[in-house]
Design a protein around this motif. Structure first.
Motif, PDB file in Angstrom:
ATOM      1  N   ARG A 447     -48.374 -61.471 -11.729  1.00 39.31           N
ATOM      2  CA  ARG A 447     -46.571 -61.445 -11.532  1.00 39.31           C
ATOM      3  C   ARG A 447     -46.734 -62.038  -9.703  1.00 39.31           C
ATOM      4  NH1 ARG A 447     -43.991 -56.847 -13.099  1.00 39.31           N
ATOM      5  NH2 ARG A 447     -42.865 -56.858 -11.174  1.00 39.31           N
ATOM      6  N   ASP A 448     -47.065 -63.676 -10.770  1.00 36.38           N
ATOM      7  CA  ASP A 448     -46.452 -64.266  -9.654  1.00 36.38           C
ATOM      8  C   ASP A 448     -45.262 -65.120  -9.347  1.00 36.38           C
ATOM      9  OD1 ASP A 448     -47.679 -65.994 -11.610  1.00 36.38           O
ATOM     10  OD2 ASP A 448     -48.895 -67.206 -10.879  1.00 36.38           O
ATOM     11  N   CYS A 449     -44.239 -64.544  -9.999  1.00 39.61           N
ATOM     12  CA  CYS A 449     -43.331 -64.975 -10.317  1.00 39.61           C
ATOM     13  C   CYS A 449     -42.285 -63.898 -10.012  1.00 39.61           C
ATOM     14  CB  CYS A 449     -43.135 -66.000 -11.723  1.00 39.61           C
ATOM     15  SG  CYS A 449     -44.256 -66.966 -11.787  1.00 39.61           S
ATOM     16  N   VAL A 450     -40.847 -64.567  -8.806  1.00 40.86           N
ATOM     17  CA  VAL A 450     -39.782 -64.070  -8.413  1.00 40.86           C
ATOM     18  C   VAL A 450     -38.459 -64.446  -9.629  1.00 40.86           C
ATOM     19  CG1 VAL A 450     -40.377 -63.712  -6.128  1.00 40.86           C
ATOM     20  CG2 VAL A 450     -39.452 -65.418  -6.337  1.00 40.86           C
ATOM     21  N   ALA A 494     -32.400 -67.408 -11.902  1.00 42.36           N
ATOM     22  CA  ALA A 494     -33.079 -68.240 -11.529  1.00 42.36           C
ATOM     23  C   ALA A 494     -34.659 -67.792 -11.236  1.00 42.36           C
ATOM     24  CB  ALA A 494     -31.834 -69.373 -10.046  1.00 42.36           C
ATOM     25  N   PHE A 495     -35.929 -68.507 -11.622  1.00 44.61           N
ATOM     26  CA  PHE A 495     -37.146 -68.222 -11.146  1.00 44.61           C
ATOM     27  C   PHE A 495     -37.298 -69.217 -11.008  1.00 44.61           C
ATOM     28  CE2 PHE A 495     -35.543 -66.070 -15.599  1.00 44.61           C
ATOM     29  CZ  PHE A 495     -36.251 -64.603 -15.296  1.00 44.61           C
ATOM     30  N   ILE A 496     -38.614 -68.345  -9.980  1.00 44.21           N
ATOM     31  CA  ILE A 496     -39.612 -69.156  -8.769  1.00 44.21           C
ATOM     32  C   ILE A 496     -40.707 -68.532  -9.047  1.00 44.21           C
ATOM     33  CG2 ILE A 496     -39.942 -69.331  -6.401  1.00 44.21           C
ATOM     34  CD1 ILE A 496     -37.240 -69.098  -6.112  1.00 44.21           C
ATOM     35  N   GLN A 497     -41.654 -69.998  -9.156  1.00 46.97           N
ATOM     36  CA  GLN A 497     -43.154 -69.740  -9.425  1.00 46.97           C
ATOM     37  C   GLN A 497     -43.846 -69.474  -8.163  1.00 46.97           C
ATOM     38  OE1 GLN A 497     -42.893 -72.603 -12.451  1.00 46.97           O
ATOM     39  NE2 GLN A 497     -44.653 -71.964 -12.807  1.00 46.97           N
ATOM     40  N   MET A 498     -44.639 -68.683  -7.529  1.00 51.59           N
ATOM     41  CA  MET A 498     -45.361 -68.646  -6.173  1.00 51.59           C
ATOM     42  C   MET A 498     -46.390 -68.986  -6.109  1.00 51.59           C
ATOM     43  SD  MET A 498     -42.516 -67.533  -4.642  1.00 51.59           S
ATOM     44  CE  MET A 498     -42.910 -67.773  -2.757  1.00 51.59           C
ATOM     45  N   LYS A 499     -47.422 -69.268  -5.237  1.00 48.51           N
ATOM     46  CA  LYS A 499     -48.622 -69.392  -5.095  1.00 48.51           C
ATOM     47  C   LYS A 499     -49.501 -68.376  -5.481  1.00 48.51           C
ATOM     48  CE  LYS A 499     -48.189 -73.244  -2.207  1.00 48.51           C
ATOM     49  NZ  LYS A 499     -48.618 -74.010  -0.613  1.00 48.51           N
ATOM     50  N   SER A 500     -48.966 -66.948  -5.136  1.00 49.73           N
ATOM     51  CA  SER A 500     -49.832 -65.372  -5.618  1.00 49.73           C
ATOM     52  C   SER A 500     -48.863 -64.767  -6.033  1.00 49.73           C
ATOM     53  CB  SER A 500     -51.297 -65.708  -4.388  1.00 49.73           C
ATOM     54  OG  SER A 500     -49.602 -65.446  -3.216  1.00 49.73           O
ATOM     55  N   PRO A 501     -49.479 -63.626  -6.286  1.00 49.30           N
ATOM     56  CA  PRO A 501     -48.966 -62.328  -6.531  1.00 49.30           C
ATOM     57  C   PRO A 501     -48.312 -61.506  -5.313  1.00 49.30           C
ATOM     58  CG  PRO A 501     -50.326 -62.706  -8.417  1.00 49.30           C
ATOM     59  CD  PRO A 501     -50.447 -63.725  -7.781  1.00 49.30           C
ATOM     60  N   ASP A 502     -49.258 -62.267  -4.706  1.00 48.83           N
ATOM     61  CA  ASP A 502     -48.890 -61.634  -2.990  1.00 48.83           C
ATOM     62  C   ASP A 502     -48.149 -61.817  -2.654  1.00 48.83           C
ATOM     63  OD1 ASP A 502     -50.827 -59.513  -3.343  1.00 48.83           O
ATOM     64  OD2 ASP A 502     -52.543 -61.151  -2.212  1.00 48.83           O
ATOM     65  N   LYS A 503     -47.480 -63.311  -2.415  1.00 48.84           N
ATOM     66  CA  LYS A 503     -45.811 -64.169  -2.426  1.00 48.84           C
ATOM     67  C   LYS A 503     -45.015 -63.366  -2.664  1.00 48.84           C
ATOM     68  CE  LYS A 503     -49.104 -66.584   0.773  1.00 48.84           C
ATOM     69  NZ  LYS A 503     -49.306 -66.204   1.795  1.00 48.84           N
ATOM     70  N   SER A 504     -45.387 -63.978  -4.050  1.00 44.33           N
ATOM     71  CA  SER A 504     -43.720 -62.877  -4.961  1.00 44.33           C
ATOM     72  C   SER A 504     -43.490 -61.700  -4.150  1.00 44.33           C
ATOM     73  CB  SER A 504     -44.529 -63.554  -6.653  1.00 44.33           C
ATOM     74  OG  SER A 504     -45.525 -62.079  -6.785  1.00 44.33           O
ATOM     75  N   PHE A 505     -44.229 -61.011  -4.131  1.00 44.02           N
ATOM     76  CA  PHE A 505     -44.278 -59.655  -3.790  1.00 44.02           C
ATOM     77  C   PHE A 505     -43.729 -60.061  -2.122  1.00 44.02           C
ATOM     78  CE2 PHE A 505     -45.428 -55.764  -0.906  1.00 44.02           C
ATOM     79  CZ  PHE A 505     -44.961 -54.028  -2.843  1.00 44.02           C
ATOM     80  N   MET A 506     -44.149 -60.473  -1.810  1.00 42.98           N
ATOM     81  CA  MET A 506     -43.727 -60.604  -0.167  1.00 42.98           C
ATOM     82  C   MET A 506     -42.199 -60.822  -0.115  1.00 42.98           C
ATOM     83  SD  MET A 506     -44.517 -59.781   2.473  1.00 42.98           S
ATOM     84  CE  MET A 506     -46.085 -59.566   2.721  1.00 42.98           C
ATOM     85  N   VAL A 507     -41.738 -62.163  -0.923  1.00 38.58           N
ATOM     86  CA  VAL A 507     -40.545 -62.343  -1.455  1.00 38.58           C
ATOM     87  C   VAL A 507     -39.394 -61.359  -2.285  1.00 38.58           C
ATOM     88  CG1 VAL A 507     -39.109 -64.269  -2.595  1.00 38.58           C
ATOM     89  CG2 VAL A 507     -41.688 -64.902  -1.506  1.00 38.58           C
ATOM     90  N   ALA A 508     -40.169 -60.436  -2.427  1.00 38.65           N
ATOM     91  CA  ALA A 508     -39.311 -59.611  -3.260  1.00 38.65           C
ATOM     92  C   ALA A 508     -38.826 -58.305  -2.954  1.00 38.65           C
ATOM     93  CB  ALA A 508     -40.034 -58.722  -4.532  1.00 38.65           C
ATOM     94  N   GLN A 509     -39.934 -58.424  -1.541  1.00 40.34           N
ATOM     95  CA  GLN A 509     -39.557 -57.298  -0.779  1.00 40.34           C
ATOM     96  C   GLN A 509     -38.340 -58.235   0.456  1.00 40.34           C
ATOM     97  OE1 GLN A 509     -40.500 -53.923  -0.011  1.00 40.34           O
ATOM     98  NE2 GLN A 509     -40.945 -54.510  -2.909  1.00 40.34           N
ATOM     99  N   LYS A 510     -38.844 -59.296   1.506  1.00 36.91           N
ATOM    100  CA  LYS A 510     -38.223 -59.843   2.483  1.00 36.91           C
ATOM    101  C   LYS A 510     -37.283 -59.618   1.670  1.00 36.91           C
ATOM    102  CE  LYS A 510     -41.602 -59.457   5.700  1.00 36.91           C
ATOM    103  NZ  LYS A 510     -41.187 -58.555   7.081  1.00 36.91           N
ATOM    104  N   CYS A 511     -36.689 -60.205   0.768  1.00 35.79           N
ATOM    105  CA  CYS A 511     -35.423 -61.013   0.152  1.00 35.79           C
ATOM    106  C   CYS A 511     -34.146 -60.272  -0.481  1.00 35.79           C
ATOM    107  CB  CYS A 511     -35.858 -62.479  -0.868  1.00 35.79           C
ATOM    108  SG  CYS A 511     -36.481 -63.649   0.581  1.00 35.79           S
ATOM    109  N   HIS A 512     -34.635 -59.147  -1.080  1.00 37.37           N
ATOM    110  CA  HIS A 512     -33.862 -58.508  -1.807  1.00 37.37           C
ATOM    111  C   HIS A 512     -33.088 -57.963  -0.980  1.00 37.37           C
ATOM    112  CE1 HIS A 512     -32.801 -56.184  -5.207  1.00 37.37           C
ATOM    113  NE2 HIS A 512     -32.778 -54.906  -4.741  1.00 37.37           N
ATOM    114  N   LYS A 513     -31.366 -58.446  -2.005  1.00 34.88           N
ATOM    115  CA  LYS A 513     -30.573 -58.201  -1.402  1.00 34.88           C
ATOM    116  C   LYS A 513     -30.411 -58.349  -0.522  1.00 34.88           C
ATOM    117  CE  LYS A 513     -30.180 -53.771  -3.726  1.00 34.88           C
ATOM    118  NZ  LYS A 513     -29.190 -52.918  -4.376  1.00 34.88           N
ATOM    119  N   LYS A 514     -30.583 -59.255   0.411  1.00 30.17           N
ATOM    120  CA  LYS A 514     -30.256 -61.154   1.503  1.00 30.17           C
ATOM    121  C   LYS A 514     -28.754 -61.623   0.380  1.00 30.17           C
ATOM    122  CE  LYS A 514     -32.582 -63.614   3.621  1.00 30.17           C
ATOM    123  NZ  LYS A 514     -34.012 -65.126   3.861  1.00 30.17           N
ATOM    124  N   THR A 515     -28.005 -61.962   1.733  1.00 30.00           N
ATOM    125  CA  THR A 515     -27.081 -62.699   0.806  1.00 30.00           C
ATOM    126  C   THR A 515     -26.715 -64.315   0.951  1.00 30.00           C
ATOM    127  OG1 THR A 515     -25.493 -60.913   1.750  1.00 30.00           O
ATOM    128  CG2 THR A 515     -24.309 -62.750   1.989  1.00 30.00           C
TER     129      THR A 515
END
Length: 740
Positions: A447-450, A494-515
């Motif tokens: 799960r290294d994508c968002v 859109a789909f974005i490939q991240m460098k690791s699952p940890d990075k994708s998890f962090m993006v999902a946590q920080k950017c979810h429902k940003k404007t």
């Protein structure tokens, strides 16, 4: 009405929201009307009337309660607006009869109560206002004529005007009554010596919007133009004029904006008669059209002319007929004639002046685009025509919807200025480091994508990178994949490939429902497998994964070529943009082929390349397998004709497995730069379906010089071969053959 010099009716209104200088800016309904008659000849004053109005929404803001002294219980017992206006009419008519007067004019302390409150509310409630509300005297402007050195109009109040001319203020009264009494005293003062003022200047409210044309050479003041955004796509110029009811739009002053595909994008540029009306229009920011709120911003005269301005005499002549309803027809067969269109519309919707009321949109070389505009003399005929929406003409369904004069001009400008054959700039070959992984890696549960869902349709790569912020550094090279729908338009995903699952998890946590551009974007962590299935044409939903559709002819996988023919240290541009196979699952089929094969690829984007300066647009392009760079269309099953080269390209053979026996014709020696649109243009007029072009690419990602073309029948395919063989295409001779 006859003369407006007999009587003035001093008029005041208040809403359940903001009042004073912000009256009407919050869309609140009218809750109070106050009026009093002034006889201009006898200088007599009638009775002061106060009428409460019951709004649909029984809610008063605190400021309104404090100013008016009203409560919800007070207005709950009142009559609705239409009944209150009837009471106003009856009261004024009765008093006029007693005074022996025959006409009157409204007098207000500012145009807001008429333009920003009364007319917009009546328009939303489908109320027909009496004629007296379409003209009025603005007391502030009359005051400035008598006292030119006074305070600017926007800072004046009835009390301050009385104080300036030295008239004692009226006794303390409730809101509305005090303002009307002050206005009456001021009116009487101006009628007397030394002013002897004549109330002869009246402002008017337009009954309806006047359509028309605008020349590119016509000067347009930037202080009179606004941009409205968020409109329903089917909105007409009349709908927009209704949204701005009470304000005067210049003739032909509504220009609907179109996107790159020629469809409305939900925006319009509106030109008003002066800056005062433009400023009032800006106060309607985020007011509602139906259930949608509309954003209103300033715009420039240059922007308006770019959309609405034109120089075509044909268009000017077409639109010269006054009071015509314009309907746009889209999707017409390229061979459709005027008589066929008139027959399609039928006798219940006669076109103005017959064939003269039809305007076919064409390319500069005279080829039809499939669009046309039709004039109708009345709304009834236009409504009958709109009932034909999506009915069949020939073998195609036709779309019909309302249009405007500005849209006619815009569509004509766009097609007439477009080049016949689009070209891409030459791509420099820039050395780039070896990419350790392809654009779409093998399916994996990692799960290294968002996934980004709910993107604005205008969002691009740069917007996504800005949205990601500091997490951009964790995106894999070429890891941003835009997803388009079957019509080639942005899907909002859109789909974005991240460098690791940890990075994708962090993006999902920080950017979810940003404007992003006034829209919040949902961000979910997902796997490479889920991303790959969607990008290959499948769907991803709550119920699970759906595989891509199996529509393409099955092409044999490569067996004789190494994946990267270049040295391991450097890659050619073609290899850099190499794409994986279109491997949609299909039933087994018997095939014969040579050791080397031609593959069906999404073409490389020659204008996207990497450089060492880290151009993000180049470094994170949608990959060749992303639908955003699609350059083929699936060939549908059935009795169709398709095309393949007569001889294999020197670099590869071209075996083909056809799902059913069908006649085939071939296009040989296609240049490497054109795309599907260019091929469709080359075969214009041969009933070529837009989903029937398949460009073949070899294993190195370069165009093989061959393409498969499908036609409706073998007869059409043979005619195309006879008429188009050896015709020049991008400076080369094209050879066509029929393949069975």
């Amino acid at each position: 009405m006859a003369s407006h010099s007999d009587t003035l009716v001093v008029f005041f209104g208040a809403t359940a929201g903001a009042n004073g200088g912000k009256l009407g800016s919050d869309e609140r309904e009218i809750i109070l009307l106050v009026w009093q008659i002034v006889d201009l000849h006898e200088k007599k004053v009638g009775k002061l009337h106060r009428c409460l109005v019951k709004p649909d929404s029984l809610e008063l803001i605190d400021e309104c309660k404090e100013e008016t002294g009203l409560t919800v219980d007070d207005i709950l017992k009142a009559e609705p607006l239409d009944k209150a206006l009837q009471q106003f009419q009856q009261s004024v008519s009765s008093e006029l009869k007693c005074l022996g007067r025959s006409s009157f004019t409204l007098c207000v302390d500012s145009p807001l109560v008429i333009r920003q409150a009364l007319h917009p509310e009546a328009s939303k409630k489908n109320l027909v206002l009496p004629e007296c509300f379409f003209s009025f005297v603005d007391l502030k402007k009359e005051f400035q004529k008598c006292c030119p050195n006074a305070t600017p109009a926007e800072q004046l109040t009835p009390a301050s005007m009385l104080e300036y001319v030295g008239v004692p203020a009226v006794s303390e009264q409730s809101m509305g009554e005090g303002e009307v009494s002050s206005m009456v005293q001021l009116t009487l003062h101006f009628l007397a010596e030394p002013f002897n003022h004549k109330f002869s200047s009246m402002e008017t409210v337009k009954y309806k919007f006047d359509s028309g044309t605008c020349s590119k050479t016509e000067p347009v003041d930037s202080e009179t133009v606004i941009r409205a955004r968020g409109l329903p796509w089917q909105s007409s110029d009349q709908d927009i004029a209704r949204f701005f009811k009470g304000l005067s739009i210049a003739k032909g002053g509504v220009a609907l904006c179109l996107n790159a595909q020629g469809r409305r994008n939900g925006e319009a540029l509106v030109r008003f008669i002066n800056s005062e009306h433009r400023d009032l229009a800006l106060e309607r920011h985020k007011h509602h059209m139906g259930s949608r709120y509309i954003e209103v911003y300033k715009a420039t005269g240059e922007e308006f002319l770019k959309i609405a301005g034109g120089t075509s005499n044909e268009v000017a002549q077409f639109l010269s007929k006054e009071n015509q309803v314009i309907i746009r027809m889209r999707g017409l067969p390229f061979t459709a004639t005027s008589q066929e269109v008139l027959s399609f519309l039928g006798p219940e919707s006669p076109v103005t002046d017959g064939a003269e009321g039809l305007l076919f949109v064409k390319y500069p070389d005279g080829r039809p685009t499939g669009d046309a505009f039709v004039l109708f003399s009345c709304e009834e005929y236009a409504q009958n025509a709109l009932k034909k929406h999506k009915q069949i003409l020939g073998k195609r369904y036709i779309e019909l919807f309302r249009s405007t004069a500005a849209e006619v001009q815009q569509v004509l400008n766009r097609y007439m200025s477009a080049p016949l054959i689009s070209t891409l700039p030459p791509s420099p070959i820039v050395p780039v480091p070896v990419m350790a992984q392809p654009f779409l890696p093998a399916a994996s549960s990692s799960r290294d994508c968002v996934r980004l869902r709910g993107l604005p349709y205008t969002a691009g790569i740069e917007d996504i990178l800005e949205f990601m912020g500091e997490h951009t550094v964790d995106i894999k090279p070429h890891g941003v994949h835009m997803v388009l729908n079957q019509q080639g338009r942005p899907s909002g995903d859109a789909f974005i490939q991240m460098k690791s699952p940890d990075k994708s998890f962090m993006v999902a946590q920080k950017c979810h429902k940003k404007t992003m551009k006034d829209r919040y974007v949902e961000v979910f962590q997902c796997s490479t497998e889920e991303m790959s299935i969607v990008l290959m044409g499948g769907t991803l939903n709550r119920s699970g994964l759906s595989p891509p559709p199996c529509k393409l002819p099955c092409l044999s996988p490569p067996t004789a070529y190494a994946p990267f023919p270049t040295p391991p240290s450097m890659l050619s541009e073609a290899a850099l943009y190499q794409a994986p196979l279109l491997a949609a699952p299909r039933p087994p089929q018997t095939m014969t082929h040579n050791p080397a094969h031609t593959l069906a690829y999404y073409p490389p984007q020659p204008h996207l390349y990497m450089n060492m300066n880290m151009n993000y647009t180049a470094y994170y392009p949608s990959p060749p397998v992303s639908p955003s760079t699609v350059s083929y269309f699936a060939a549908p099953h059935g009795s169709m004709a398709a095309a393949v080269a007569a001889q294999p390209h020197p670099a590869a053979a071209a075996p083909l497995c056809c799902p059913s026996p069908a006649p085939w014709s071939g296009c040989r020696a296609c240049p490497t730069t054109p795309g599907v649109k260019d091929i469709l243009s080359f075969f214009q007029g041969y009933q070529l379906q837009p989903d029937a072009v398949l460009i073949l690419y070899n294993y190195s990602g370069q165009c093989s010089g061959e393409a498969l073309i499908t036609f409706h029948s073998e007869e059409i395919a043979r005619r195309a071969i006879t008429e188009r063989s050896n015709h020049p295409f991008y400076g080369q001779q094209v050879h066509l053959v029929l393949i069975n």
